[in-house]
Design an enzyme around this catalytic site. Structure first.
Site, mmCIF file in Angstrom:
data_model
loop_
_atom_site.group_PDB
_atom_site.id
_atom_site.type_symbol
_atom_site.label_atom_id
_atom_site.label_comp_id
_atom_site.label_asym_id
_atom_site.label_seq_id
_atom_site.Cartn_x
_atom_site.Cartn_y
_atom_site.Cartn_z
ATOM 1 N N ARG A 203 19.247 50.639 -9.900
ATOM 2 C CA ARG A 203 19.783 49.615 -10.788
ATOM 3 C C ARG A 203 20.810 50.336 -11.651
ATOM 4 O O ARG A 203 21.695 50.979 -11.112
ATOM 5 C CB ARG A 203 18.668 48.900 -11.583
ATOM 6 C CG ARG A 203 19.079 47.479 -11.990
ATOM 7 C CD ARG A 203 18.006 46.714 -12.758
ATOM 8 N NE ARG A 203 17.835 47.195 -14.129
ATOM 9 C CZ ARG A 203 16.978 46.672 -15.000
ATOM 10 N NH1 ARG A 203 16.207 45.662 -14.643
ATOM 11 N NH2 ARG A 203 16.879 47.155 -16.220
ATOM 12 N N LYS B 34 11.880 40.635 -24.597
ATOM 13 C CA LYS B 34 12.552 39.648 -23.739
ATOM 14 C C LYS B 34 11.589 38.754 -22.960
ATOM 15 O O LYS B 34 11.944 37.630 -22.626
ATOM 16 C CB LYS B 34 13.514 40.355 -22.787
ATOM 17 C CG LYS B 34 12.817 41.208 -21.729
ATOM 18 C CD LYS B 34 13.791 42.082 -20.971
ATOM 19 C CE LYS B 34 13.085 42.836 -19.870
ATOM 20 N NZ LYS B 34 13.854 43.979 -19.377
HETATM 21 C C1 LIG Z 1 12.937 44.906 -19.340
HETATM 22 C C2 LIG Z 1 13.189 46.329 -19.574
HETATM 23 C C3 LIG Z 1 12.161 47.135 -20.092
HETATM 24 C C4 LIG Z 1 10.759 46.632 -20.310
HETATM 25 O O1 LIG Z 1 10.128 46.392 -19.076
HETATM 26 P P1 LIG Z 1 8.560 46.080 -18.975
HETATM 27 O O2 LIG Z 1 8.236 46.264 -17.547
HETATM 28 O O3 LIG Z 1 8.380 44.677 -19.448
HETATM 29 O O4 LIG Z 1 7.871 47.050 -19.853
HETATM 30 C C5 LIG Z 1 12.459 48.451 -20.358
HETATM 31 N N1 LIG Z 1 13.696 48.962 -20.120
HETATM 32 C C6 LIG Z 1 14.696 48.208 -19.618
HETATM 33 C C7 LIG Z 1 16.023 48.838 -19.391
HETATM 34 C C8 LIG Z 1 14.485 46.876 -19.326
HETATM 35 O O5 LIG Z 1 15.478 46.137 -18.825
#
Ligand SMILES: *Cc1c(COP(=O)(O)O)cnc(C)c1O
Length: 361
Positions: A133, A35
């Site tokens: 969250r 993402k």
């Molecule tokens: C965005 C996200 C990740 C990845 O996060 P990073 O800090 O970029 O490694 C992993 N798990 C969830 C649920 C996320 O929303």
């Protein structure tokens, strides 16, 4: 054309292999998260082809729809990280192999939709270990067991495992204790229902630091890495992960004006284009460059000029003003200024339709 995001696929793959080595040392499968770069297609092709990668994940179904074929074609699963909206369950069933969930009403809809499509859909049940969250709150074990019981009775849903997300909303750092709490919940589910969970997912780029400290609890068998792979960051303590670089992505913008002007604006000070009161430091007469990129495409607090003599003064929607006084006349109108990016900066640049992309292989 500028502005342009330069994506170095070779460096990204080196970073990927570096974080994969750590992750495998920790006994975890590797879920790479796309993402941060809006699932850039060239990047996704590289990720899907890399043998260290087990899952390819994104937070948005729209992004996954662009790469489901490539990822499945490489024999890997697509994963949806953000808990689904009711309005998108049909698309989830179509493009996603494993989705993260915390609401029974949504899981019921997924079950229905999977039935219509003649599919079995994997879910990961999210447990909130304190970051506040997504997830069922860890202290509410009755709610967790109740959810598991109902899910196990669903015909078209497979409970693939459980997971936690940390260091996002509440900035809570993953430690042995909170992650081991998740493992214990997993063991209780397995004992109570006589099942085996395939995955206990221990978090994002803020969890990877635990592996080389020897503090990742036994039982955690998956990590989900975005920023760690793209920028080489351990996001718990903001250290650099061994074997990674931070310049896989470079933002390039062109100078459209370069003039000698004072550092203090002249006239009564109101508010800027974003309704904020600006602050100015008197640096006397300066060399000021304007580049043709602005807050619509960039995050000024999350970009660093590669030329250390340059300083970002500020900007508006379509312009960024740079102090190039120390550059001794090295720049002229038409020259290109380069920036390294932080996570916010790369998200903005990758999302903007006005930023072109180039690939270095
Ligand atoms: C965005 C996200 C990740 C990845 O996060 P990073 O800090 O970029 O490694 C992993 N798990 C969830 C649920 C996320 O929303």
């Amino acid at each position: 054309m500028y502005p342009k995001l330069s994506i170095n696929l070779k460096k990204l793959e080196d970073n990927l292999n570096a974080v994969a080595a750590i992750t495998k040392r920790g006994g975890c499968s590797l879920m790479i998260v796309t993402k941060g770069l809006c699932a850039d297609h060239e990047m996704v092709k590289m990720i899907a082809a890399n043998e260290n990668v087990d899952f390819v994940a994104d937070s948005r179904v729209k992004n996954i729809a662009t790469f489901a074929d490539v990822v499945r074609g490489a024999g890997k699963k697509t994963v949806l990280l953000r808990i689904p909206m009711h309005c998108e369950v049909a698309d989830v069933i179509k493009h996603v192999d494993l989705s993260f969930n915390s609401e029974l009403s949504t899981i019921r809809l997924l079950n229905e939709e999977a039935g219509k499509a003649g599919k079995k859909h994997d879910i990961l049940l999210m447990i909130d270990m304190g970051d506040l969250r997504e997830g069922i709150f860890f202290k509410n074990e009755d709610l967790i067991f109740g959810a598991v019981e109902e899910i196990l009775a669903m015909e078209n849903i497979n409970l693939y495992g459980i997971g936690v997300n940390l260091t996002c909303y509440g900035a809570i750092i993953p430690k042995y204790d909170n992650l081991n709490g998740l493992v214990e919940i997993g063991r209780k589910i397995e004992d109570k229902f006589g099942i085996k969970l395939s995955m206990i997912s221990g978090g994002n780029s803020s969890s990877i630091y635990l592996i080389d400290k020897g503090e990742l609890p036994e039982g955690i068998n998956n990590l989900r890495l975005g920023e760690a792979f793209i920028l080489g960051n351990d996001t718990a303590y903001e250290t650099k992960l061994p074997g990674t670089v931070d310049d896989t992505l470079i933002l390039k913008a062109q100078i459209v004006e370069l003039k000698e002007k004072p550092s203090l604006p002249i006239g009564e000070v109101g508010v800027d284009a974003f309704g904020e009161k600006p602050y100015y430091e008197d640096r006397g007469i300066m060399q000021r460059a304007i580049i043709a990129i602005g807050k619509q495409d960039a995050d000024l607090g999350s970009m660093t000029p590669c030329d250390e003599r340059i300083e970002i003064m500020g900007g508006s929607s379509d312009h960024i003003i740079l102090d190039v006084t120390k550059c001794a006349g090295d720049y002229k109108v038409g020259d290109v200024v380069e920036f390294k990016l932080g996570y916010g900066g790369l998200l903005k640049a990758a999302t903007s339709a006005y930023v072109e992309r180039e690939y270095v292989r």
